[in-house]
Design an enzyme around this catalytic site. Structure first.
Site, short mmCIF file in Angstrom:
data_model
loop_
_atom_site.label_atom_id
_atom_site.label_comp_id
_atom_site.label_asym_id
_atom_site.label_seq_id
_atom_site.Cartn_x
_atom_site.Cartn_y
_atom_site.Cartn_z
N TYR A 99 -3.53 35.61 30.42
CA TYR A 99 -4.76 36.26 30.88
C TYR A 99 -4.59 36.92 32.24
CZ TYR A 99 -8.25 34.69 27.42
OH TYR A 99 -8.99 34.51 26.30
N LYS B 250 3.94 26.46 22.28
CA LYS B 250 4.73 27.15 21.25
C LYS B 250 6.17 27.12 21.75
CE LYS B 250 5.11 29.54 17.42
NZ LYS B 250 4.88 28.95 16.07
N ASP C 87 0.39 26.49 16.17
CA ASP C 87 0.04 26.82 14.78
C ASP C 87 -0.28 25.55 14.00
OD1 ASP C 87 2.74 26.14 15.10
OD2 ASP C 87 3.47 27.53 13.57
N ASP D 39 -8.45 29.17 24.47
CA ASP D 39 -9.52 30.07 24.06
C ASP D 39 -9.70 29.99 22.54
OD1 ASP D 39 -11.41 32.23 24.18
OD2 ASP D 39 -9.83 33.59 23.54
N ASP E 253 -12.69 27.65 20.16
CA ASP E 253 -13.61 28.26 19.18
C ASP E 253 -13.49 27.52 17.85
OD1 ASP E 253 -14.50 30.27 20.93
OD2 ASP E 253 -14.37 31.82 19.39
C1 IPM Z 1 -14.32 32.27 26.50
C2 IPM Z 1 -14.45 33.75 26.20
C3 IPM Z 1 -13.80 34.52 27.32
C4 IPM Z 1 -12.33 34.14 27.33
C5 IPM Z 1 -13.96 36.04 27.26
C6 IPM Z 1 -15.39 36.47 27.09
C7 IPM Z 1 -13.34 36.71 28.46
O1 IPM Z 1 -13.93 34.03 24.96
O2 IPM Z 1 -14.81 31.84 27.57
O3 IPM Z 1 -13.77 31.56 25.68
O4 IPM Z 1 -11.52 34.72 26.59
O5 IPM Z 1 -11.97 33.27 28.11
MG MG Z 2 -13.37 32.31 23.85
#
Ligand code: IPM
Ligand code: MG
Length: 360
Positions: A143, A194, A226, A250, A254
């Site tokens: 990032y 990884k 993975d 990230d 999710d």
């Molecule tokens: C998160 C989001 C952010 C990230 C984006 C919106 C920059 O997806 O906080 O997980 O990738 O960190």
């Molecule tokens: Mg995110």
């Protein structure tokens, strides 16, 4: 114990202002219940910051955040700002806040409320009792690595570059956070990398293993990313703390969030600097913005994390969790977690229900 706190409130875009509004309700109730004196400073961020000043992270917003005891953030981004220059996109504000505030550790708990066991797309027996904490490195890795960007080569074609880089110090400090939080939980850390392909994450594994020597009471294992993505849907209850890099965290957070029924349920804390930042892990959801149907629970639960991690007060966090649990047990659901036989409510109604529970 201190009882005056300044909180920077950054509602942002899309459903951000709606869910933040409900979190403020909860803050006000905690203020009176605990006899606190809260100063809430609301400032624009993301697309809203861009509209107000031409920059997604206006100087005033950054200063307000830096001078606060904690930051509450809604969400940033939306289709309106998708075509502006990369450096001015709403998302840049988040990255700017994280790095300027030194928030290198992002804690994302994926804990299932029993009442929502059937809202998950996975079978009840796979996710019942699930309680995972993703510890994501937040100010390094791909990032932030240099070089980055898109450039034109001498032959006129172009190339895009991002760089995955971690220093020893960056890995060691995030590993310590993971081991320390694990000590207060089931004492198991799964470090995700990884290492079979990327030298940088082979190095990650080496430094995590070395740091672990000081935490003999915690069990450490390693897993390729993975495989981890697969194991999260196969048998998620094998995990306690997942320690991983910025980008893997990230993605995996999710995925972990959906195990709990909805991404609308997961709070987060970003810590490591003087001022912590608290936000739901979901985005700005432009498709449902302004319709009063967003789930405010992740943002409300983020307020709980604020009390726990920034104000060193465990109790309000427990009150919030209990209140959310009770409202869910009574059958109230926002559309994202709705299931047959339950009572559908909107954003403000959900906020009111939780508020009432905490007031009692
Ligand atoms: C998160 C989001 C952010 C990230 C984006 C919106 C920059 O997806 O906080 O997980 O990738 O960190
Ligand atoms: Mg995110």
């Amino acid at each position: 114990m201190k009882n005056e706190y300044t909180i920077a409130v950054l509602p942002g875009d899309g459903i951000g202002p709606e869910v933040t509004g409900e979190a403020i309700k909860i803050l006000k109730i905690l203020e009176s219940r605990l006899g606190l004196n809260l100063t809430l400073n609301e400032v624009p961020v993301g697309g809203a910051g861009y509209e107000a000043t031409g920059h997604p992270l206006p100087e005033e917003t950054l200063n307000t955040a830096k001078n606060a005891d904690a930051v509450l953030l809604g969400a940033v981004g939306g289709p309106k700002w998708e075509n502006i220059d990369f450096s001015l996109r709403p998302e840049r504000a988040l990255l700017g806040l994280r790095s300027s505030l030194g928030l290198y550790a992002n804690l994302r708990p994926a804990k299932i409320f029993p009442a929502l066991a059937d809202a998950s797309t996975l079978k009840r027996e796979v996710i019942e009792g699930l309680d995972i904490l993703v510890v994501r490195e937040l100010t390094g890795g791909i990032y932030f690595g240099q070089p980055r960007g898109v450039e034109t080569l001498p032959d006129g074609t172009r190339k895009g570059v991002n760089t995955l880089v971690y220093t020893e110090g960056e890995i060691e400090r995030i590993a310590r956070i993971a081991f320390e939080v694990a000590q207060k939980r089931d004492k198991k850390v799964m470090s995700v990398d990884k290492a079979n392909v990327l030298e940088c994450t082979g190095f990650w594994r080496e430094i995590v293993t070395r740091t672990h020597k000081e935490y003999a009471d915690v069990e450490l294992q390693h897993m390729y990313v993975d495989n981890c993505a697969m194991q999260l849907v196969r048998n998620p209850k094998q995990f306690d703390v997942i320690l991983t890099t910025n980008m893997f965290g990230d993605i995996l957070s999710d995925e972990a969030s959906m195990l709990t029924g909805s991404i609308g349920m997961l709070p987060s804390a970003s810590v490591g600097g003087k001022t912590g930042m608290y936000e739901p892990i979901h985005g700005s959801a432009p498709d449902i913005a302004g319709r009063g149907m967003a789930n405010p629970l992740a943002t409300i639960l983020s307020v709980g994390m604020m009390f726990k991690y920034s104000f060193d007060r465990e109790e309000p966090n427990a009150w919030i969790e209990t209140a959310v649990e009770s409202v869910l047990n009574q059958g109230y659901r926002t559309p994202d977690i709705m299931s047959p036989g339950m009572k559908e409510v909107g954003t403000t109604e959900m906020g009111d229900l939780v508020a009432k529970e905490i007031e009692q």
